[in-house]
Design a protein around this motif. Structure first.
Motif, PDB file in Angstrom:
ATOM      1  N   TYR A  57      25.941  -8.270  75.843  1.00 56.11           N
ATOM      2  CA  TYR A  57      25.526  -9.314  76.767  1.00 56.11           C
ATOM      3  C   TYR A  57      24.662  -8.703  77.850  1.00 56.11           C
ATOM      4  O   TYR A  57      24.989  -7.649  78.380  1.00 56.11           O
ATOM      5  N   SER A  58      23.602  -9.367  78.197  1.00 56.07           N
ATOM      6  CA  SER A  58      22.767  -8.948  79.311  1.00 56.07           C
ATOM      7  C   SER A  58      22.775 -10.074  80.337  1.00 56.07           C
ATOM      8  O   SER A  58      22.757 -11.252  79.975  1.00 56.07           O
ATOM      9  N   PHE A  59      22.809  -9.708  81.600  1.00 50.27           N
ATOM     10  CA  PHE A  59      22.849 -10.742  82.636  1.00 50.27           C
ATOM     11  C   PHE A  59      22.288 -10.195  83.944  1.00 50.27           C
ATOM     12  O   PHE A  59      22.233  -8.988  84.167  1.00 50.27           O
TER      13      PHE A  59
ATOM     14  N   TRP B  86      22.190  -6.165  84.322  1.00 47.84           N
ATOM     15  CA  TRP B  86      23.305  -5.442  83.731  1.00 47.84           C
ATOM     16  C   TRP B  86      23.342  -5.676  82.234  1.00 47.84           C
ATOM     17  O   TRP B  86      22.913  -6.718  81.755  1.00 47.84           O
ATOM     18  N   THR B  87      23.901  -4.728  81.497  1.00 47.50           N
ATOM     19  CA  THR B  87      24.188  -4.894  80.076  1.00 47.50           C
ATOM     20  C   THR B  87      25.637  -4.509  79.859  1.00 47.50           C
ATOM     21  O   THR B  87      26.094  -3.481  80.355  1.00 47.50           O
ATOM     22  N   TYR B  88      26.354  -5.361  79.124  1.00 48.83           N
ATOM     23  CA  TYR B  88      27.766  -5.136  78.830  1.00 48.83           C
ATOM     24  C   TYR B  88      27.934  -5.145  77.321  1.00 48.83           C
ATOM     25  O   TYR B  88      27.452  -6.057  76.640  1.00 48.83           O
ATOM     26  N   ILE B  89      28.611  -4.121  76.784  1.00 47.13           N
ATOM     27  CA  ILE B  89      28.846  -4.026  75.350  1.00 47.13           C
ATOM     28  C   ILE B  89      30.345  -3.861  75.112  1.00 47.13           C
ATOM     29  O   ILE B  89      30.989  -3.026  75.756  1.00 47.13           O
ATOM     30  N   ASP B  90      30.877  -4.680  74.202  1.00 46.24           N
ATOM     31  CA  ASP B  90      32.250  -4.505  73.745  1.00 46.24           C
ATOM     32  C   ASP B  90      32.312  -4.923  72.280  1.00 46.24           C
ATOM     33  O   ASP B  90      31.275  -5.085  71.635  1.00 46.24           O
TER      34      ASP B  90
END
Length: 146
Positions: A72-74, A63-67
């Motif tokens: 963040y990749s996890f 997953w990749t999360y952007i804010d």
């Protein structure tokens, strides 16, 4: 919940500098088939990027999360799935690895993990979450619930 699994038309993506950068970073958002979950109000994006291809890693997902705090990749491992009454599914995911663009920025904050968990609860989980109307997610990091 603020997160939604939705298609954002390219013209709308171009009007938001955040979504324009997120789309370019993730190389997604161009098609209705792209798997990104968006919180338009707070400029947050969660994107499913990969899944395990071998039998041993079939429950692993990238997953990749952007804010506003960063990207963040996890990787998570889906450990447990249980169908509950009234069209609810319970899913337990263990976070295997986490990294960010900058090592100086460190791990996501507790608040950021809360937003990631909210996005994961909203994301339609192929073949599991998509069959249910609601999701109860337990997210585990280093042996503790996030």
């Amino acid at each position: 919940m603020a997160f939604k699994n939705e298609y954002i038309p390219p013209i709308e993506q171009e009007t938001s500098e955040f979504f324009k950068k997120a789309r370019e970073t993730l190389k997604t958002g161009y098609s209705r088939l792209d798997n990104w979950t968006v919180d338009r109000e707070n400029n947050r994006v969660l994107n499913w990027s990969a899944g395990g291809r071998e039998y041993e890693t079939r429950n692993d997902e990238g997953w990749t999360y952007i804010d506003s705090t960063g990207r963040y990749s996890f990787w998570t491992r889906k450990d447990f799935v249980e169908a509950l009454p009234q069209q609810v599914v319970s899913i337990t995911r263990t976070i295997i690895t986490v990294w960010q663009d900058s090592y100086l920025a460190g791990m996501p904050s507790k608040e950021t993990w809360g937003h990631i968990k909210e996005a994961l609860e909203t994301t339609k989980d192929s073949g599991v979450r998509s069959n249910y109307s609601d999701c109860k997610l337990t997210l585990i990091l280093n042996g503790e619930a996030v």
